[in-house]
Design a protein around this motif. Structure first.
Motif, PDB file in Angstrom:
ATOM      1  N   ASN A  87      39.131  36.377  35.905  1.00  0.00           N
ATOM      2  CA  ASN A  87      40.499  36.248  36.060  1.00  0.00           C
ATOM      3  C   ASN A  87      41.003  37.531  36.727  1.00  0.00           C
ATOM      4  OD1 ASN A  87      40.723  34.174  34.310  1.00  0.00           O
ATOM      5  ND2 ASN A  87      40.718  35.052  32.520  1.00  0.00           N
ATOM      6  N   THR A  88      42.080  37.582  37.266  1.00  0.00           N
ATOM      7  CA  THR A  88      42.549  38.855  38.038  1.00  0.00           C
ATOM      8  C   THR A  88      42.764  40.040  37.114  1.00  0.00           C
ATOM      9  OG1 THR A  88      43.792  37.233  39.583  1.00  0.00           O
ATOM     10  CG2 THR A  88      44.313  39.631  39.629  1.00  0.00           C
ATOM     11  N   LEU A  89      41.870  41.143  37.477  1.00  0.00           N
ATOM     12  CA  LEU A  89      42.181  42.439  36.554  1.00  0.00           C
ATOM     13  C   LEU A  89      43.300  43.167  37.129  1.00  0.00           C
ATOM     14  CD1 LEU A  89      38.475  42.902  37.031  1.00  0.00           C
ATOM     15  CD2 LEU A  89      39.820  42.558  34.869  1.00  0.00           C
ATOM     16  N   PRO A  90      43.980  43.593  36.187  1.00  0.00           N
ATOM     17  CA  PRO A  90      45.146  44.721  36.614  1.00  0.00           C
ATOM     18  C   PRO A  90      44.722  45.831  37.075  1.00  0.00           C
ATOM     19  CG  PRO A  90      44.936  44.442  34.327  1.00  0.00           C
ATOM     20  CD  PRO A  90      43.911  43.809  34.814  1.00  0.00           C
ATOM     21  N   CYS A 133      32.368  41.278  53.729  1.00  0.00           N
ATOM     22  CA  CYS A 133      33.195  42.608  53.326  1.00  0.00           C
ATOM     23  C   CYS A 133      33.395  42.275  51.688  1.00  0.00           C
ATOM     24  CB  CYS A 133      34.396  42.741  53.788  1.00  0.00           C
ATOM     25  SG  CYS A 133      34.345  42.885  55.543  1.00  0.00           S
ATOM     26  N   VAL A 134      32.878  43.338  51.008  1.00  0.00           N
ATOM     27  CA  VAL A 134      33.168  43.208  49.372  1.00  0.00           C
ATOM     28  C   VAL A 134      33.672  44.238  49.000  1.00  0.00           C
ATOM     29  CG1 VAL A 134      31.188  41.481  49.148  1.00  0.00           C
ATOM     30  CG2 VAL A 134      30.977  43.964  48.825  1.00  0.00           C
ATOM     31  N   GLU A 135      34.545  44.334  47.857  1.00  0.00           N
ATOM     32  CA  GLU A 135      35.011  45.475  47.060  1.00  0.00           C
ATOM     33  C   GLU A 135      34.416  45.269  45.575  1.00  0.00           C
ATOM     34  OE1 GLU A 135      39.452  46.231  48.879  1.00  0.00           O
ATOM     35  OE2 GLU A 135      39.260  44.727  47.394  1.00  0.00           O
ATOM     36  N   TRP A 136      34.430  46.480  44.959  1.00  0.00           N
ATOM     37  CA  TRP A 136      33.923  46.461  43.698  1.00  0.00           C
ATOM     38  C   TRP A 136      34.855  47.488  42.935  1.00  0.00           C
ATOM     39  CZ3 TRP A 136      30.291  50.462  41.312  1.00  0.00           C
ATOM     40  CH2 TRP A 136      30.197  51.549  42.081  1.00  0.00           C
ATOM     41  N   ALA A 137      34.526  47.239  41.485  1.00  0.00           N
ATOM     42  CA  ALA A 137      35.256  48.298  41.008  1.00  0.00           C
ATOM     43  C   ALA A 137      34.500  49.170  39.927  1.00  0.00           C
ATOM     44  CB  ALA A 137      36.457  47.445  39.956  1.00  0.00           C
ATOM     45  N   ALA A 138      34.060  50.301  40.423  1.00  0.00           N
ATOM     46  CA  ALA A 138      33.330  51.178  39.707  1.00  0.00           C
ATOM     47  C   ALA A 138      34.001  51.708  38.335  1.00  0.00           C
ATOM     48  CB  ALA A 138      33.144  52.572  40.471  1.00  0.00           C
ATOM     49  N   ALA A 139      35.164  51.886  38.298  1.00  0.00           N
ATOM     50  CA  ALA A 139      35.546  52.596  36.840  1.00  0.00           C
ATOM     51  C   ALA A 139      35.478  51.579  35.771  1.00  0.00           C
ATOM     52  CB  ALA A 139      37.217  52.960  36.985  1.00  0.00           C
ATOM     53  N   MET A 197      42.105  36.040  46.497  1.00  0.00           N
ATOM     54  CA  MET A 197      41.112  35.039  45.860  1.00  0.00           C
ATOM     55  C   MET A 197      40.658  35.881  44.659  1.00  0.00           C
ATOM     56  SD  MET A 197      39.166  33.612  49.175  1.00  0.00           S
ATOM     57  CE  MET A 197      37.986  32.663  48.062  1.00  0.00           C
ATOM     58  N   PRO A 198      40.201  34.997  43.613  1.00  0.00           N
ATOM     59  CA  PRO A 198      39.544  35.510  42.468  1.00  0.00           C
ATOM     60  C   PRO A 198      38.409  36.195  42.808  1.00  0.00           C
ATOM     61  CG  PRO A 198      39.724  33.328  42.296  1.00  0.00           C
ATOM     62  CD  PRO A 198      40.480  33.509  43.587  1.00  0.00           C
TER      63      PRO A 198
END
Length: 68
Positions: free
Chosen positions: A2-5, A22-28, A46-47
């Motif tokens: 699901n979409t994370l805030p 191209c990708v993004e990631w969320a380290a925190a 996009m999810p």
């Protein structure tokens, strides 16, 4: 996934090449939850999806050493 805030997306340094991947990631989020959110940085509406931290580490190792 699901979409994370706003989990603190970071664009991969490997996304700047001419290959278009191209990708993004969320380290925190990864540090807090043990799972790594990943999404397409070209279309952030996009999810995304999550992978385990060990799977992400294996992918990063591969990306650093691959001669593509």
């Amino acid at each position: 996934m699901n979409t994370l805030p706003n989990p603190g997306w970071t664009k991969s340094t490997y996304s700047n090449g001419g290959g278009g991947g191209c990708v993004e990631w969320a380290a925190a989020h990864a540090a807090a939850c043990g799972e790594v959110p990943v999404r397409d940085s070209k279309d952030t509406s996009m999810p995304g999806f999550t992978v385990s931290a060990p799977a992400w580490a294996a992918f990063v190792t591969y990306a650093r050493t691959a001669q593509v």
